[in-house]
Write an enzyme that holds these catalytic residues in place. Structure first.
Site, PDB file in Angstrom:
ATOM      1  CG  ASN A  33      20.114 -12.200  44.925  1.00  0.00           C
ATOM      2  OD1 ASN A  33      21.171 -12.452  44.106  1.00  0.00           O
ATOM      3  ND2 ASN A  33      19.852 -10.763  45.358  1.00  0.00           N
ATOM      4  CD  GLU A  35      18.081 -21.286  40.222  1.00  0.00           C
ATOM      5  OE1 GLU A  35      18.322 -22.249  39.583  1.00  0.00           O
ATOM      6  OE2 GLU A  35      17.808 -20.150  39.517  1.00  0.00           O
ATOM      7  CB  SER A  81      31.632 -13.609  53.222  1.00  0.00           C
ATOM      8  OG  SER A  81      31.713 -15.064  53.627  1.00  0.00           O
ATOM      9  CG  LEU A  82      29.327 -10.603  57.379  1.00  0.00           C
ATOM     10  CD1 LEU A  82      28.234  -9.564  57.616  1.00  0.00           C
ATOM     11  CD2 LEU A  82      30.285 -10.593  58.630  1.00  0.00           C
ATOM     12  CE  LYS A 105      25.293  -9.028  53.853  1.00  0.00           C
ATOM     13  NZ  LYS A 105      25.246  -8.976  52.430  1.00  0.00           N
ATOM     14  CD  GLU A 160      29.135  -3.128  50.296  1.00  0.00           C
ATOM     15  OE1 GLU A 160      28.422  -3.902  49.596  1.00  0.00           O
ATOM     16  OE2 GLU A 160      30.096  -3.376  51.122  1.00  0.00           O
ATOM     17  CE  LYS A 298      22.115 -11.671  52.753  1.00  0.00           C
ATOM     18  NZ  LYS A 298      22.077 -12.315  51.484  1.00  0.00           N
ATOM     19  CB  CYS A 407      13.483 -10.207  16.490  1.00  0.00           C
ATOM     20  SG  CYS A 407      12.571  -9.921  14.810  1.00  0.00           S
ATOM     21  CB  CYS A 412      11.557  -6.376  14.346  1.00  0.00           C
ATOM     22  SG  CYS A 412      10.470  -6.744  15.593  1.00  0.00           S
TER      23      CYS A 412
END
Length: 652
Positions: A33, A35, A81-82, A105, A160, A298, A407, A412
């Site tokens: 997030n 990045e 969106s916000l 949020k 949500e 945020k 692998c 293994c």
């Protein structure tokens, strides 16, 4: 605008669009997030600087392009969106002298519920803001969505859909395959809400938290958003937890929310501040992408610089080798952090990781350790050509649009983790605390190669404590459980070996036939095995073949050296000798049917799964019921007895 600027903007749009598609539509993370936000901010700054914005830019589009097979529907008005900030001061300035509602949020999937005449008529996901997916039947399967409300007018509510941490952990714990486990609650929620089969949604414990009342025909709220929130609660909705704030208490409220983060049971990625005055809020209008009456906050991630020392390649039972960054310890959000998942090879390449690089780390949403950036970007990390567990050849594969390391050796040790899972299971050595994921960590660290190594883990306590998630208390509990398991029985040992067809019941029968002598159990001939009730030719052959193989005998010897075996013969009676019982229905005196079965076998009896002509007794506490077993018993003349009558017969 220069060619370099346009080229960089095109690159950013491509990368961000792909990351958004993977995150929203495929529930995959190909970058952190942090990045994503950094690249988004860079694109937005370039667009402001040049005055150029492509139509498909993520800065002017919302959500994801719907790709599922669910029916689609256009929203009556575009869902925006916000805008966001990480600055407390900027949030304070935005609120000014107004009153607002500050709420969590939540990190899930936005859903719009339409009610008509008091009934839930339709549910639609946000989708790309213009077109969403119709999920009406799925929404009816949410844990807390009311199908009917008292209000009989048209009503539209946004909220949500989320899966709480405890439900996420419960669902993941039920998935044996470590690779099939969900990465985070949001991914699980997205897949659960957008199922074609509502029954799957119902099993996932999805919850809905209302945050906006879009329409309630004919209701006067006096211009108050808080009145709307109270009204939604009165109709039976759970609303997003919120507090009323103004200039005098906003900062205190922010601090209070911050303190609650570790214990908040619902996934959250920040806060939302919305103006309380509905009339004033409506007068502000919107931008092309954001409403002007709300602002997302945020958390400003606490970051620390450190040095990357190693990439551990954590194994999985399907052969995936997942990169985990190991770095010099740093303090973040009150805890010491030494490791961070890098998810996949895409992230390794994007961050240009190399041993000795100076990296910045943080905790996403103040919880999950992540690498935010690589300051030196040496890119000198060598992807291993050999598996760190078995030394077999590795290969780079594509999986869900991500590059992964796998692998290729079918033998293994990590791919044999099921063998270790059986060894520590309840009917075998009964070692608590050794889940499949924990076993994989121990295998990956080279601490266990054979089952007997588990009983030597007390010699590696410091190495255990250095592993991700192995805190002092967890480590102490695990070692205590291992020590407790050293004292065991021949039956448990036999189950733990994983001989085909030898489960708990067969192992108990073999041990009983050998008078609990482990030496005798190892040396049984096929003929002797066939004389034991329940042992057939195939099982007898597989049993003898196992103990005839020198490698197996050597492994058993190493295991026996670590154990204290109780070979005391069980005192058995003959009250039920030669009798066959069937048990049905619930029990009152025994904890479960397994305990009653053990009591019968101790007195020489047998327990079968179905009623037949060979059955002597059917045990049931509801002898007059019309169950199939009761009917069969009456038709065949089988004696039907209660649990208490069975106890008297057994001398209990």
């Amino acid at each position: 605008m220069t060619n370099e600027q346009q080229k960089r903007m095109d690159e950013l749009i491509s990368v961000l669009t792909e990351a958004s598609r993977a995150y929203y539509d495929a529930a995959q993370e190909i970058m952190s997030n942090y990045e994503y936000d950094a690249l988004y901010d860079e694109l937005e700054a370039l667009e402001k600087e040049t005055g150029y914005q492509r139509e498909e830019s993520p800065t002017r589009n919302v959500g994801y392009t719907v790709q599922s097979e669910l029916p689609k529907e256009r929203h009556p008005s575009r869902m925006l969106s916000l805008d966001k900030t990480k600055s407390r001061e900027e949030l304070q300035a935005w609120l000014g002298d107004q009153t607002g509602l500050l709420s969590w949020k939540l990190d899930g999937l936005t859903v719009v519920l339409h009610y008509a005449d008091g009934r839930l008529a339709k549910a639609v996901t946000r989708g790309n803001g213009d077109i969403g997916e119709v999920i009406t039947e799925n929404a009816k399967a949410f844990v807390n969505v009311p199908r009917r409300i008292a209000w009989r007018g048209d009503c539209i509510i946004r909220g949500e859909a989320v899966i709480r941490y405890e439900d996420f952990e419960r669902i993941n714990a039920s998935i044996e395959d470590a690779d099939a486990k969900y990465k985070n609650p949001r991914n699980l929620c997205s897949g659960s809400v957008r199922q074609l089969d509502p029954r799957v949604t119902a099993e996932r414990s999805v919850r809905f938290y209302a945050f906006t009342l879009t329409n309630a025909e004919g209701v006067d709220f006096g211009g108050s958003r808080e009145a709307q929130m109270r009204w939604m609660a009165e109709q039976g909705f759970e609303v997003v937890p919120y507090v009323r704030v103004d200039a005098s208490n906003l900062q205190e409220a922010l601090s209070h929310y911050e303190e609650e983060i570790p214990d908040f049971p619902i996934p959250s990625d920040g806060l939302v501040l919305t103006l309380e005055d509905l009339v004033y809020a409506a007068s502000l209008g919107t931008t092309a992408k954001f409403p002007r009456d709300s602002m997302a906050f945020k958390w400003a991630d606490q970051q620390a610089e450190t040095t990357l020392r190693e990439i551990e390649w954590s194994p999985s039972r399907t052969g995936l080798l997942n990169p985990v960054a190991v770095f010099d310890p740093v303090e973040l959000e009150g805890t010491t952090v030494r490791r961070a998942s890098v998810h996949n090879l895409n992230m390794v390449e994007e961050l240009a990781l190399g041993i000795g690089d100076t990296i910045r780390v943080y905790k996403a949403n103040m919880i999950i350790p992540q690498i935010s950036e690589n300051l030196t970007r040496s890119g000198n990390l060598e992807i291993p050509s050999a598996c760190p567990v078995c030394g077999g050849r590795t290969a780079v594969d594509a999986m869900n649009d991500s590059k992964v390391l796998r692998c290729t050796n079918p033998d293994c040790l990590a791919k044999q983790v099921k063998r270790f899972s059986l060894f520590v299971s309840r009917d075998a050595m009964n070692i608590e605390g050794l889940s499949e994921q924990t076993l994989l960590k121990l295998i990956g660290a080279g601490l266990i190669r054979t089952p007997d190594d588990i009983f030597r883990l007390h010699d590696h306590k410091e190495e255990l404590l250095s592993l991700d998630g192995f805190k002092e208390k967890l480590c102490a509990n695990l070692l205590s459980s291992i020590e407790k398991a050293r004292a065991t029985t021949p039956t448990r040992i036999l189950v733990s070996l994983g001989i085909p067809g030898v489960g708990a019941a067969t192992a108990a029968a073999v041990a009983k036939a050998c008078r609990q002598s482990w030496e005798k159990m190892e040396s049984l001939t096929e003929e002797e095995l066939l004389s034991i009730d329940g042992v057939g030719e195939v099982l007898a052959h597989d049993y003898r073949a196992f103990f005839s193989e020198e490698g197996n005998r050597a492994a058993v010897r190493r295991l026996i050296e670590q154990l204290t075996i109780d070979e005391t013969p069980e005192e058995t009676g003959n009250r039920a000798e030669g009798k066959t019982f069937v048990i049905t229905g619930s029990l009152e005196h025994f904890a479960n049917r397994k305990d009653l079965k053990a009591a019968i076998e101790k007195e020489g009896g047998k327990v079968a799964g179905s009623v037949s002509g060979k059955t002597d007794y059917l045990i049931t506490n509801t002898p007059d019921s019309g169950s199939s077993k009761n009917k069969a018993a009456r038709e065949l003349g089988v004696a039907v007895i209660t649990e208490e009558e069975a106890m008297r017969l057994l001398g209990l």
